[in-house]
Write a protein that holds these residues in place. Structure first.
Motif, short mmCIF file in Angstrom:
data_model
loop_
_atom_site.label_atom_id
_atom_site.label_comp_id
_atom_site.label_asym_id
_atom_site.label_seq_id
_atom_site.Cartn_x
_atom_site.Cartn_y
_atom_site.Cartn_z
N LEU A 183 -28.38 -5.55 -24.61
CA LEU A 183 -29.57 -6.38 -24.79
C LEU A 183 -30.83 -5.67 -24.34
O LEU A 183 -31.91 -5.91 -24.88
CB LEU A 183 -29.42 -7.69 -24.00
CG LEU A 183 -28.50 -8.74 -24.60
CD1 LEU A 183 -28.23 -9.85 -23.60
CD2 LEU A 183 -29.09 -9.30 -25.88
N ILE A 188 -23.52 -9.23 -29.44
CA ILE A 188 -24.89 -9.66 -29.15
C ILE A 188 -25.40 -10.57 -30.26
O ILE A 188 -25.98 -11.62 -30.00
CB ILE A 188 -25.82 -8.44 -28.98
CG1 ILE A 188 -25.39 -7.57 -27.82
CG2 ILE A 188 -27.28 -8.88 -28.84
CD1 ILE A 188 -25.30 -8.26 -26.50
N ASN A 189 -25.18 -10.17 -31.50
CA ASN A 189 -25.64 -10.98 -32.63
C ASN A 189 -24.96 -12.34 -32.65
O ASN A 189 -25.60 -13.36 -32.90
CB ASN A 189 -25.40 -10.25 -33.95
CG ASN A 189 -26.30 -9.05 -34.12
OD1 ASN A 189 -27.37 -8.97 -33.52
ND2 ASN A 189 -25.86 -8.10 -34.91
N LYS A 241 -23.78 -13.97 -30.07
CA LYS A 241 -24.34 -14.74 -28.95
C LYS A 241 -25.71 -15.29 -29.33
O LYS A 241 -26.02 -16.45 -29.07
CB LYS A 241 -24.43 -13.85 -27.71
CG LYS A 241 -24.88 -14.55 -26.47
CD LYS A 241 -24.84 -13.60 -25.28
CE LYS A 241 -25.32 -14.29 -24.04
NZ LYS A 241 -25.28 -13.42 -22.87
N GLU A 242 -26.54 -14.47 -29.94
CA GLU A 242 -27.89 -14.89 -30.34
C GLU A 242 -27.85 -15.96 -31.43
O GLU A 242 -28.60 -16.92 -31.39
CB GLU A 242 -28.70 -13.68 -30.82
CG GLU A 242 -29.02 -12.68 -29.72
CD GLU A 242 -29.91 -13.24 -28.63
OE1 GLU A 242 -30.88 -13.94 -28.96
OE2 GLU A 242 -29.63 -12.98 -27.45
N GLU A 243 -26.97 -15.79 -32.41
CA GLU A 243 -26.88 -16.74 -33.52
C GLU A 243 -26.39 -18.11 -33.08
O GLU A 243 -26.72 -19.12 -33.68
CB GLU A 243 -25.95 -16.21 -34.61
CG GLU A 243 -26.52 -15.03 -35.37
CD GLU A 243 -25.49 -14.37 -36.29
OE1 GLU A 243 -24.35 -14.87 -36.37
OE2 GLU A 243 -25.84 -13.35 -36.88
N LYS A 267 -26.89 -19.55 -30.06
CA LYS A 267 -27.66 -20.17 -28.98
C LYS A 267 -28.00 -21.62 -29.31
O LYS A 267 -28.01 -22.47 -28.45
CB LYS A 267 -28.95 -19.39 -28.71
CG LYS A 267 -28.76 -18.25 -27.77
CD LYS A 267 -30.09 -17.67 -27.38
CE LYS A 267 -29.87 -16.57 -26.36
NZ LYS A 267 -31.12 -15.92 -26.00
#
Length: 139
Positions: free
Chosen positions: A19, A124-125, A127-129, A131
């Motif tokens: 991140l 990471i993607n 986790k971000e998608e 949220k």
């Protein structure tokens, strides 16, 4: 087979570094505080990751750790194998029933395929998608 806290926390460290990739070093203290983990335990996990060439340490007052390469080139399998060793659902010998042995090999290979095809960028993607899924609405 269970992935221990070594593997799980190792993934946490690496995701936090991913991140911050390109922003400079990140301290283990900040990772520990953000995730409610023991800084001392994270110190034990970072050494094998550094020795494997997955992270670099930066000394100094504003030092910490950075990924040694882009997060799209580091897989979950790379991290888990460094911290957990070889992944296998059972220990089996040549004397095992061939049908059961084949099952264990296929399970092992399937797990390896998933871990080796999942990069830090993917995690990471994801986790971000997702949220937005963490919000709770009341009417």
């Amino acid at each position: 087979m269970k992935i221990s806290t070594k593997g799980r926390y190792g993934l946490t460290i690496m995701m936090e570094l991913a991140l911050k990739f390109g922003e400079g070093p990140t301290s283990l203290k900040s990772i520990a505080e953000k995730n409610g983990l023991s800084e001392h335990y994270l110190e034990q996990l970072i050494a094998p990751l550094r020795n494997a060439g997955l992270v670099k340490s930066i000394r100094g007052a504003y030092g910490g750790y950075i990924l040694s390469r882009d997060s799209a080139t580091i897989t979950a399998g790379d991290i888990i194998r460094v911290l957990e060793g070889p992944i296998s659902p059972v220990d089996f010998t040549e004397e095992d029933d061939p049908a059961k042995r084949d099952l264990w090999l296929r399970i092992r290979d399937s797990i390896a395929d998933v871990m080796d095809s999942t990069t830090l960028s993917d995690l990471i993607n994801y986790k971000e998608e997702n949220k937005a899924d963490n919000y709770m609405f009341y009417i």
